[in-house]
Design an enzyme around this catalytic site. Structure first.
Site, PDB file in Angstrom:
ATOM      1  N   SER A 146       8.581  33.878  13.907  1.00 38.73           N
ATOM      2  CA  SER A 146       9.281  32.858  13.122  1.00 38.73           C
ATOM      3  C   SER A 146       8.426  31.603  13.089  1.00 38.73           C
ATOM      4  O   SER A 146       7.635  31.348  14.001  1.00 38.73           O
ATOM      5  CB  SER A 146      10.639  32.539  13.756  1.00 38.73           C
ATOM      6  OG  SER A 146      11.221  31.393  13.154  1.00 38.73           O
ATOM      7  N   TYR A 159      15.563  30.439  21.265  1.00 39.93           N
ATOM      8  CA  TYR A 159      14.999  31.194  20.135  1.00 39.93           C
ATOM      9  C   TYR A 159      13.566  30.770  19.859  1.00 39.93           C
ATOM     10  O   TYR A 159      12.674  31.615  19.724  1.00 39.93           O
ATOM     11  CB  TYR A 159      15.857  30.980  18.895  1.00 39.93           C
ATOM     12  CG  TYR A 159      15.362  31.732  17.679  1.00 39.93           C
ATOM     13  CD1 TYR A 159      15.551  33.104  17.578  1.00 39.93           C
ATOM     14  CD2 TYR A 159      14.709  31.084  16.631  1.00 39.93           C
ATOM     15  CE1 TYR A 159      15.105  33.816  16.465  1.00 39.93           C
ATOM     16  CE2 TYR A 159      14.260  31.783  15.525  1.00 39.93           C
ATOM     17  CZ  TYR A 159      14.459  33.136  15.441  1.00 39.93           C
ATOM     18  OH  TYR A 159      14.007  33.842  14.348  1.00 39.93           O
ATOM     19  N   LYS A 163      10.179  33.137  20.201  1.00 39.35           N
ATOM     20  CA  LYS A 163       9.296  33.436  19.081  1.00 39.35           C
ATOM     21  C   LYS A 163       7.873  32.921  19.331  1.00 39.35           C
ATOM     22  O   LYS A 163       6.903  33.488  18.808  1.00 39.35           O
ATOM     23  CB  LYS A 163       9.865  32.860  17.790  1.00 39.35           C
ATOM     24  CG  LYS A 163      11.125  33.583  17.322  1.00 39.35           C
ATOM     25  CD  LYS A 163      10.883  35.084  17.149  1.00 39.35           C
ATOM     26  CE  LYS A 163      12.072  35.813  16.594  1.00 39.35           C
ATOM     27  NZ  LYS A 163      11.825  37.273  16.415  1.00 39.35           N
TER      28      LYS A 163
END
Length: 285
Positions: A146, A159, A163
């Site tokens: 991401s 998150y 990533k």
């Protein structure tokens, strides 16, 4: 192009997280390019519907495998499940995020699941499948990361850091496998129209910068030889370039301010719509 792609990366591809979003789109794109598929996710009913349609439309073989990558043994079982298949392309796509919130607001169990799915699974899949790809002397490994992995994300700490690990893993593998015939690409999408976006509290209809999942998957496959990383959105590529040019402290403070603004708008929108908070639930595909 399609025949060349199938020759290099076929005859079969494995796609994790294939029941929706970018994983679903990867399966569609690979079917169009003539590859047989092994599709895996938690929701078997969706996989079977996908398999039936792709088989009918493209005349390929699609094998389904229900798998929960929060289980540390799941990647090993996937490798065993596909042991007799000539898998030339692995799309390590499964992953999920949590609602935007302070890190301590999340349940500890949800954070553990996120790390298993987002970090452990791609590392374990690479460990299992790279020897098989090396023995073939050709193939590919795609990891879905991401743009959030480029910088620590305030109010998205788990998150964004997960990533960042995926991006670093992909870059390292690209360096190790350069000139071996195995292409490694780490895909870094921006906002993508999908269930995952809604689950994180975004309204895709209000986001001009959100890309269709099918376009993201197509671009990734078109650029599979352009590793180590590929940002599928020009909008976010420019944003990351601008943030990277700032002193780190300034970039993080700017990101925190922008996220606070988003969360306030999100919560106000939910309040106006009524008490249905399901799109903010800590759930995953």
């Amino acid at each position: 192009m399609t025949a060349d792609f199938a020759e290099r990366y076929g005859p079969a591809a494995l796609v994790t997280g294939a029941s929706s979003g970018i994983g679903y789109a990867f399966a569609e794109e690979l079917a169009c390019r003539g590859l047989d598929l092994v599709v895996t996710a938690r929701r078997l009913d969706r996989l079977e519907e996908l398999a039936t349609r792709l088989t009918r439309e493209h005349g390929i073989t699609v094998t389904t495998c229900q798998s929960d990558l929060a289980d540390p043994e799941a990647p090993r079982r996937l490798a065993e499940f596909t042991a007799a298949m000539d898998v030339g392309l692995v799309i390590s796509n499964a992953g999920f995020g949590l609602r935007r919130a302070p890190h301590e607001a999340h349940e500890a169990a949800a954070l553990t699941e996120l790390l298993m799915v987002n970090c452990h699974a791609p590392s374990a899949l690479a460990h299992s499948f790279i020897p098989r790809l090396s023995a073939r002397g050709r193939g590919g490994f795609v990891l879905t990361s991401s743009v959030e992995g480029a910088l620590g994300g305030p109010y998205s700490a788990a998150y964004s850091s997960s990533k960042a690990m995926v991006t670093a893993l992909g870059e390292a593998l690209w360096g190790e496998l350069a000139e071996t015939g195995i292409d490694v690409l780490t895909l870094c999408p921006g906002k993508t129209v999908s269930e995952a976006l809604v689950k994180q509290g975004f309204d895709p209809s209000m986001l001009d910068d959100a890309m269709p999942a099918r376009e993201v998957a197509r671009l990734a496959l078109d650029h599979i030889t352009d590793g180590p990383t590929y940002i599928s959105s020009e909008y976010y590529a420019t944003m990351i370039e601008q943030l990277s040019a700032l002193p780190r402290r300034q970039a993080l403070l700017a990101s925190a301010a922008a996220m606070k603004k988003h969360m306030a708008a999100r919560d106000a929108s939910l309040f106006r719509r009524g008490p249905d908070w399901s799109c903010l639930a800590e759930q995953r595909d």
